[in-house]
Motif scaffolding. Sequence first.
Motif, PDB file in Angstrom:
ATOM      1  N   UNK A  13     108.145 -20.420  14.887  1.00 30.10           N
ATOM      2  CA  UNK A  13     109.538 -20.744  15.169  1.00 30.10           C
ATOM      3  C   UNK A  13     110.059 -21.814  14.212  1.00 30.10           C
ATOM      4  N   UNK A  14     109.272 -22.869  13.998  1.00 29.73           N
ATOM      5  CA  UNK A  14     109.679 -23.953  13.104  1.00 29.73           C
ATOM      6  C   UNK A  14     108.461 -24.769  12.670  1.00 29.73           C
ATOM      7  N   UNK A  15     108.486 -25.245  11.444  1.00 26.63           N
ATOM      8  CA  UNK A  15     107.402 -26.087  10.943  1.00 26.63           C
ATOM      9  C   UNK A  15     107.461 -27.424  11.668  1.00 26.63           C
ATOM     10  N   UNK A  16     106.268 -27.951  12.013  1.00 22.06           N
ATOM     11  CA  UNK A  16     106.217 -29.191  12.786  1.00 22.06           C
ATOM     12  C   UNK A  16     104.977 -29.989  12.456  1.00 22.06           C
ATOM     13  N   UNK A  17     105.055 -31.299  12.695  1.00 16.92           N
ATOM     14  CA  UNK A  17     103.845 -32.105  12.591  1.00 16.92           C
ATOM     15  C   UNK A  17     103.130 -32.073  13.936  1.00 16.92           C
ATOM     16  N   UNK A  18     101.932 -32.589  13.983  1.00 18.64           N
ATOM     17  CA  UNK A  18     101.131 -32.533  15.196  1.00 18.64           C
ATOM     18  C   UNK A  18     101.779 -33.227  16.376  1.00 18.64           C
ATOM     19  N   UNK A  57     102.450 -28.024   4.934  1.00 19.60           N
ATOM     20  CA  UNK A  57     103.594 -27.753   4.054  1.00 19.60           C
ATOM     21  C   UNK A  57     104.270 -29.030   3.584  1.00 19.60           C
ATOM     22  N   UNK A  58     103.939 -30.153   4.233  1.00 20.47           N
ATOM     23  CA  UNK A  58     104.545 -31.430   3.859  1.00 20.47           C
ATOM     24  C   UNK A  58     103.734 -32.537   4.503  1.00 20.47           C
ATOM     25  N   UNK A  59     103.838 -33.722   3.920  1.00 23.85           N
ATOM     26  CA  UNK A  59     103.212 -34.888   4.533  1.00 23.85           C
ATOM     27  C   UNK A  59     104.288 -35.911   4.783  1.00 23.85           C
ATOM     28  N   UNK A  60     104.318 -36.399   6.021  1.00 23.20           N
ATOM     29  CA  UNK A  60     105.330 -37.355   6.411  1.00 23.20           C
ATOM     30  C   UNK A  60     104.827 -38.776   6.284  1.00 23.20           C
TER      31      UNK A  60
END
Length: 180
Positions: A13-18, A57-60
């Motif tokens: 549904x959407x990319x998310x962090x843990x 896909x990314x690091x915050x």
Amino acid sequence: MSLRHALLGLLADTQQNGYDLTKRFEQTLSGHAWNAGHSQIYPELKRMTAEGLVEVVDEGSRGSKVYGVTDAGRAELRRWMFSPLGETPPRNEFVLRLFLLSSLDLPDVRVLAERMAGTSDQRAIDLTHAIKEIEDSTPPGQPHGYARFAAEFGRRYFELQRDWARWVVEQLESGERPSS
């Protein structure tokens, strides 16, 4: 169902962090479909990354990783969605208690059935409010989304449990003696 498939569905549904994934899991699935905390979610994300079902896909900030589902993950989710229902053993605490009602005295059955009716009614009311929030937050002319379908199922499910429990109380009050 497995935690893996729930996570794949949320990530599809959407990319998310843990952290966001855990929060969304608690808000949408816990108490209705599946329960899991961060101590289960993070290791599963690590395994799914190693198996190529999800990817970072990314690091915050502070090294938090944003996960997205891969093509292999979407294929696994689709495979599971179309697999026959019942591949995993069902677990339903409400139904288990139904089978065990005969272990109680009749006055206790009445108390328990009334409690089940009240709890189920409250959950149906809560889901009615959630449905209203979904509808109110949907722009005019747009579909309400799939969360509305799940919430409606939950509302109807809890209404069914409530109605059944009230029926049991009626049967007990009419002097109906259940046989084991």
